[in-house]
Design an enzyme around this catalytic site. Structure first.
Site, PDB file in Angstrom:
ATOM      1  N   ASN A 158      -1.495   5.232  21.834  1.00  0.00           N
ATOM      2  CA  ASN A 158      -1.072   4.315  21.249  1.00  0.00           C
ATOM      3  C   ASN A 158      -0.341   3.700  21.950  1.00  0.00           C
ATOM      4  O   ASN A 158       0.433   4.241  22.841  1.00  0.00           O
ATOM      5  CB  ASN A 158      -0.421   4.506  20.058  1.00  0.00           C
ATOM      6  CG  ASN A 158      -0.202   3.300  19.119  1.00  0.00           C
ATOM      7  OD1 ASN A 158      -1.123   2.426  18.652  1.00  0.00           O
ATOM      8  ND2 ASN A 158       1.055   3.176  18.548  1.00  0.00           N
ATOM      9  N   ARG A 159       0.025   2.105  22.253  1.00  0.00           N
ATOM     10  CA  ARG A 159       0.747   1.454  22.969  1.00  0.00           C
ATOM     11  C   ARG A 159       2.263   2.042  22.731  1.00  0.00           C
ATOM     12  O   ARG A 159       2.705   2.242  23.748  1.00  0.00           O
ATOM     13  CB  ARG A 159       0.543  -0.110  22.465  1.00  0.00           C
ATOM     14  CG  ARG A 159       1.690  -0.657  23.598  1.00  0.00           C
ATOM     15  CD  ARG A 159       1.726  -2.130  22.965  1.00  0.00           C
ATOM     16  NE  ARG A 159       1.931  -2.404  21.593  1.00  0.00           N
ATOM     17  CZ  ARG A 159       2.171  -3.774  20.921  1.00  0.00           C
ATOM     18  NH1 ARG A 159       1.733  -4.859  21.721  1.00  0.00           N
ATOM     19  NH2 ARG A 159       2.090  -4.047  19.616  1.00  0.00           N
ATOM     20  N   ASP A 168      -9.682   4.397   1.885  1.00  0.00           N
ATOM     21  CA  ASP A 168     -10.020   3.862   3.282  1.00  0.00           C
ATOM     22  C   ASP A 168     -10.757   4.757   4.258  1.00  0.00           C
ATOM     23  O   ASP A 168     -11.609   4.443   4.998  1.00  0.00           O
ATOM     24  CB  ASP A 168      -8.645   3.409   3.934  1.00  0.00           C
ATOM     25  CG  ASP A 168      -8.081   2.198   3.264  1.00  0.00           C
ATOM     26  OD1 ASP A 168      -8.832   1.255   2.874  1.00  0.00           O
ATOM     27  OD2 ASP A 168      -6.970   1.965   3.475  1.00  0.00           O
ATOM     28  N   LYS A 220       0.747  -1.102  -0.141  1.00  0.00           N
ATOM     29  CA  LYS A 220       0.055  -0.095  -0.134  1.00  0.00           C
ATOM     30  C   LYS A 220       0.790   1.118   0.111  1.00  0.00           C
ATOM     31  O   LYS A 220       0.404   2.120  -0.603  1.00  0.00           O
ATOM     32  CB  LYS A 220      -0.925  -0.014   1.176  1.00  0.00           C
ATOM     33  CG  LYS A 220      -2.119  -0.891   1.193  1.00  0.00           C
ATOM     34  CD  LYS A 220      -2.864  -1.216   2.263  1.00  0.00           C
ATOM     35  CE  LYS A 220      -4.035  -0.170   2.356  1.00  0.00           C
ATOM     36  NZ  LYS A 220      -5.044  -0.302   2.888  1.00  0.00           N
ATOM     37  N   ARG A 237       4.116   4.802  22.074  1.00  0.00           N
ATOM     38  CA  ARG A 237       3.769   6.451  22.055  1.00  0.00           C
ATOM     39  C   ARG A 237       4.401   7.072  20.824  1.00  0.00           C
ATOM     40  O   ARG A 237       3.634   8.006  20.325  1.00  0.00           O
ATOM     41  CB  ARG A 237       3.891   7.036  23.495  1.00  0.00           C
ATOM     42  CG  ARG A 237       3.682   8.514  23.444  1.00  0.00           C
ATOM     43  CD  ARG A 237       4.072   9.447  24.733  1.00  0.00           C
ATOM     44  NE  ARG A 237       3.865  10.659  24.173  1.00  0.00           N
ATOM     45  CZ  ARG A 237       3.058  11.482  24.955  1.00  0.00           C
ATOM     46  NH1 ARG A 237       2.333  11.215  26.058  1.00  0.00           N
ATOM     47  NH2 ARG A 237       2.792  12.771  24.765  1.00  0.00           N
ATOM     48  N   ALA A 265      -3.927   1.973   9.524  1.00  0.00           N
ATOM     49  CA  ALA A 265      -5.491   2.199   9.530  1.00  0.00           C
ATOM     50  C   ALA A 265      -5.603   3.479  10.280  1.00  0.00           C
ATOM     51  O   ALA A 265      -6.576   4.248   9.764  1.00  0.00           O
ATOM     52  CB  ALA A 265      -6.231   1.195  10.277  1.00  0.00           C
TER      53      ALA A 265
HETATM   54  P1  ATR Z   1      -2.982  -1.380  10.674  1.00  0.00           P
HETATM   55  O1  ATR Z   1      -2.311  -0.975   9.405  1.00  0.00           O
HETATM   56  O2  ATR Z   1      -3.779  -2.393  10.773  1.00  0.00           O
HETATM   57  O3  ATR Z   1      -3.177  -0.172  11.570  1.00  0.00           O
HETATM   58  P2  ATR Z   1      -0.284  -1.615  11.990  1.00  0.00           P
HETATM   59  O4  ATR Z   1       0.289  -0.708  11.691  1.00  0.00           O
HETATM   60  O5  ATR Z   1       0.577  -2.956  12.492  1.00  0.00           O
HETATM   61  O6  ATR Z   1      -1.647  -2.277  11.284  1.00  0.00           O
HETATM   62  O7  ATR Z   1      -0.974  -1.194  13.465  1.00  0.00           O
HETATM   63  C1  ATR Z   1      -1.572  -1.915  14.574  1.00  0.00           C
HETATM   64  C2  ATR Z   1      -2.148  -1.154  15.557  1.00  0.00           C
HETATM   65  O8  ATR Z   1      -2.652  -1.897  16.654  1.00  0.00           O
HETATM   66  C3  ATR Z   1      -1.235  -0.178  16.402  1.00  0.00           C
HETATM   67  O9  ATR Z   1      -1.776   0.850  16.938  1.00  0.00           O
HETATM   68  C4  ATR Z   1      -0.519  -1.307  17.333  1.00  0.00           C
HETATM   69  O10 ATR Z   1       0.073  -0.539  18.328  1.00  0.00           O
HETATM   70  P3  ATR Z   1       1.728  -0.391  18.284  1.00  0.00           P
HETATM   71  O11 ATR Z   1       2.102   0.722  17.550  1.00  0.00           O
HETATM   72  O12 ATR Z   1       2.100  -0.211  19.857  1.00  0.00           O
HETATM   73  O13 ATR Z   1       2.438  -1.709  17.813  1.00  0.00           O
HETATM   74  C5  ATR Z   1      -1.857  -1.756  17.906  1.00  0.00           C
HETATM   75  N1  ATR Z   1      -1.650  -3.133  18.559  1.00  0.00           N
HETATM   76  C6  ATR Z   1      -1.407  -4.291  18.114  1.00  0.00           C
HETATM   77  N2  ATR Z   1      -1.395  -5.042  19.134  1.00  0.00           N
HETATM   78  C7  ATR Z   1      -1.432  -4.410  20.230  1.00  0.00           C
HETATM   79  C8  ATR Z   1      -1.359  -4.834  21.565  1.00  0.00           C
HETATM   80  N3  ATR Z   1      -1.105  -6.267  22.162  1.00  0.00           N
HETATM   81  N4  ATR Z   1      -1.623  -3.893  22.547  1.00  0.00           N
HETATM   82  C9  ATR Z   1      -1.744  -2.730  22.311  1.00  0.00           C
HETATM   83  N5  ATR Z   1      -1.987  -2.203  21.012  1.00  0.00           N
HETATM   84  C10 ATR Z   1      -1.878  -3.204  19.974  1.00  0.00           C
END
Ligand code: ATR
Length: 276
Positions: free
Chosen positions: A155-156, A106, A69, A158, A135
């Site tokens: 976000n986890r 999207d 993408k 930061r 996303a």
């Molecule tokens: P997408 O394109 O679907 O957004 P991505 O870029 O991999 O996929 O993002 C996944 C999101 O889910 C991120 O915000 C991720 O947090 P991190 O940036 O800290 O990785 C979040 N996410 C996935 N697993 C998580 C978990 N166990 N706890 C908290 N956040 C999680």
């Protein structure tokens, strides 16, 4: 001489899980259109060559999914403003003049899903967004476009949220992940953009003590359709919107451009995808 049968597909690696072939196939069948939509497993190293070859084979366009993408933007001749803003494309058009046109629907899909399935006024109050991945970029860009006054982002990791604030501007404030429940105070739009709650993933365990029943709550996860996050929001009296609609609405602009038919998004379409 008979007209060429238009072809389209979804380009990704992997693509086997993609629901796009079933969705576009359903619409082609429903409207009795001549055309085909196929999954196209393409590795990164082959992407450029494939994009040059597909139009010669009768392809009029394609969807793009993980992992292409972002990288497809550099290969496009024309990039829409919204694709440039999000930094990714999901919809390609192979134009008759030979130019590759890249768009991102999207954010459009996200907003249309809320508009169509809730009594939603984006301007009525702050939005709370959980997650700062790919996303989230589309969600944030589209929320700003429709005029949300403020976005609170947690976000986890930061640093990813800070990066989005630096990029998308001062309407965004970053909240620590452990305090995410506090950003729900007064929020009228609440969005989970993380993968938490998806089948096989842990639940999104955010406390809803501050969640107002006036909020419209949505999840980009649609397997299961009603995540624990949405069920708990409904229990609080909130309007909830599941993530399946976003998938359906983001697909519609591409289908219309390739096959010259505006597809309807209704219960029958939803039921077909859910039956897979
Ligand atoms: P997408 O394109 O679907 O957004 P991505 O870029 O991999 O996929 O993002 C996944 C999101 O889910 C991120 O915000 C991720 O947090 P991190 O940036 O800290 O990785 C979040 N996410 C996935 N697993 C998580 C978990 N166990 N706890 C908290 N956040 C999680």
């Amino acid at each position: 001489m008979s007209a060429k049968i238009p072809l389209a597909g979804v380009i990704g690696a992997p693509v086997a899980h993609s629901k796009s072939p079933a969705l576009h196939g359903y619409w082609l069948n429903r409207y009795g259109l001549k055309g085909h939509y196929v999954p196209l497993h393409v590795e990164q190293i082959d992407l450029e060559q494939v994009l040059k070859t597909l139009p010669k084979m009768g392809f009029v366009g394609a969807n793009v999914t993980i992992p292409h993408k972002e990288s497809v933007l550099a290969l496009a001749d024309i990039v829409t403003d919204r694709a440039a803003l999000i930094g990714a494309a999901n919809t390609l058009i192979f134009r008759p003049d030979g130019k590759l046109y890249a768009d991102n629907t999207d954010g459009y899909g996200f907003v249309e899903n809320l508009r169509s399935n809730a009594d939603w006024d984006p301007k009525s109050g702050p939005a709370a967004v959980l997650g700062a991945g790919g996303a989230a970029r589309a969600v944030i860009a589209s929320l700003l476009e429709v005029g949300v006054p403020e976005i609170r982002l947690a976000n986890r990791t930061r640093a990813r949220a800070d990066a989005l604030r630096a990029e998308f501007g001062t309407k965004i404030s970053v909240v620590e992940w452990v305090n995410a429940n506090e950003m729900l105070k007064g929020a009228t739009t609440v969005v989970n953009t993380t993968s938490l709650g998806m089948e096989g993933q842990p639940e999104l365990k955010i406390s809803f003590e501050h969640l107002s029943p006036d909020a419209v709550v949505t999840d980009i996860v649609y397997t299961p359709l009603h995540t624990d996050f949405l069920v708990r929001a409904a229990d609080k009296g909130c309007q909830i919107v599941d993530g399946l609609g976003m998938l359906l609405y983001q697909a519609a602009p591409g289908f219309e451009r390739w096959f010259d038919q505006r597809p309807e998004i209704d219960e029958a379409t939803r039921a077909h995808i859910l039956s897979l």
